[in-house]
Write an enzyme that holds these catalytic residues in place. Structure first.
Site, PDB file in Angstrom:
ATOM      1  N   LYS A  67      35.838  29.086  27.639  1.00 49.19           N
ATOM      2  CA  LYS A  67      35.884  29.151  29.105  1.00 49.19           C
ATOM      3  C   LYS A  67      34.595  29.740  29.682  1.00 49.19           C
ATOM      4  CE  LYS A  67      38.221  31.668  32.841  1.00 49.19           C
ATOM      5  NZ  LYS A  67      36.965  32.271  33.296  1.00 49.19           N
ATOM      6  N   LEU A 101      42.670  34.580  31.282  1.00 49.20           N
ATOM      7  CA  LEU A 101      41.449  35.356  31.466  1.00 49.20           C
ATOM      8  C   LEU A 101      41.116  35.378  32.943  1.00 49.20           C
ATOM      9  CD1 LEU A 101      39.059  34.071  28.613  1.00 49.20           C
ATOM     10  CD2 LEU A 101      40.380  36.193  28.660  1.00 49.20           C
ATOM     11  N   ASP A 102      40.487  36.473  33.403  1.00 49.73           N
ATOM     12  CA  ASP A 102      40.038  36.545  34.783  1.00 49.73           C
ATOM     13  C   ASP A 102      39.000  35.463  35.045  1.00 49.73           C
ATOM     14  OD1 ASP A 102      41.601  38.808  34.887  1.00 49.73           O
ATOM     15  OD2 ASP A 102      39.919  40.185  34.615  1.00 49.73           O
ATOM     16  N   MET A 103      38.762  35.177  36.306  1.00 50.50           N
ATOM     17  CA  MET A 103      37.785  34.158  36.668  1.00 50.50           C
ATOM     18  C   MET A 103      36.395  34.464  36.107  1.00 50.50           C
ATOM     19  SD  MET A 103      36.517  32.834  40.434  1.00 50.50           S
ATOM     20  CE  MET A 103      38.039  32.014  40.846  1.00 50.50           C
ATOM     21  N   THR A 105      35.709  36.297  33.442  1.00 55.80           N
ATOM     22  CA  THR A 105      35.719  36.536  32.000  1.00 55.80           C
ATOM     23  C   THR A 105      35.543  35.214  31.268  1.00 55.80           C
ATOM     24  OG1 THR A 105      37.180  38.445  32.268  1.00 55.80           O
ATOM     25  CG2 THR A 105      37.047  37.479  30.080  1.00 55.80           C
TER      26      THR A 105
END
Length: 235
Positions: A67, A101-103, A105
């Site tokens: 990602k 996951l956070d945006m 990360t």
């Protein structure tokens, strides 16, 4: 999924060879001849090659994605782009992320349509380990590893975090392994000891390690060994 990619996978031939077969009129979609490889195939459609039906993938799907920043781990978001943008598969719309996951990360994201399998990753009772590469604003303070091993008090939480392993790689770079998934846990753990995370990258979930061959935004199916490793209880 693009028709040429589907045909390449099903027939075991190159995209160039697929193009020749399409132009020769040997491929039909729902009984209509299709000659362009860019045709977008849906899971409900029937594809035939020389009159023989080509089965679209059935059963559970499992993928790993590297990602990049700027994407959210949800299947639908009215504002932000989602990680499904990268998945070119017939049943991509059925997939969900096994742990978010956070945006901002980056790193390993697992996607599947198998709810029981993803539950083994996300359920607190399974204690599935996750490892992160952490870049920090300030040097790691002496004694931080011992504090994380003992458990720290997060702001607004009643219980200490479970023991976590911290490996210091450089003054402002560390590798952290945790076995729970509290909200923004890694960032909050470092905040609890007076530091701030500036970059966060997930390297591992359970026994599944992010494939170093995957560039940001690239994905691949999980191997059988990777899939079954999630069934093994984590220590």
């Amino acid at each position: 999924m693009r028709l040429d990619k589907f045909l390449s996978q099903q027939l075991g031939i190159s995209r160039n060879e697929v193009g020749r077969e399409l132009r020769a009129g040997r491929v039909t979609v729902d009984d209509e001849i299709v000659k362009t490889g860019a045709y977008k195939l849906t899971p409900e459609q029937q594809v035939m090659f020389d009159g023989s039906l080509l089965e679209q993938q059935q059963g559970p799907c499992y993928f790993m994605l590297n990602k990049p920043q700027g994407y959210v781990c949800s299947t639908d978001d009215p504002v932000n782009p989602t990680v499904l943008y990268f998945i070119d598969e017939p049943a991509a719309h059925k997939l969900h992320t096994a742990g978010r996951l956070d945006m901002d990360t980056t790193g390993l994201v697992l996607l599947t349509d198998d709810g029981q399998w993803s539950h083994r990753i996300t359920s607190p009772k399974h204690h599935c380990e996750k490892t992160y590469l952490v870049t920090l604003e300030c040097p790691v303070a002496e004694g931080t590893a011992d504090k994380f091993l003992a458990g720290v008090q997060l702001n607004g939480e009643k219980t200490l975090t479970k023991p976590a392993q911290l490996e210091i790689l450089a003054p402002q770079l560390a590798r952290l392994t945790i076995s729970e998934g509290r909200y923004h846990q890694v960032k909050r753990m470092f905040a609890a000891v007076g530091n701030r995370v500036t970059e966060l990258h997930r390297e591992r979930i359970g026994e599944i390690i992010l494939d170093p061959e995957l560039e940001p935004g690239e994905y691949r199916p999980l191997t059988d060994q990777e899939i079954t490793s999630i069934n093994v209880p984590q220590s």
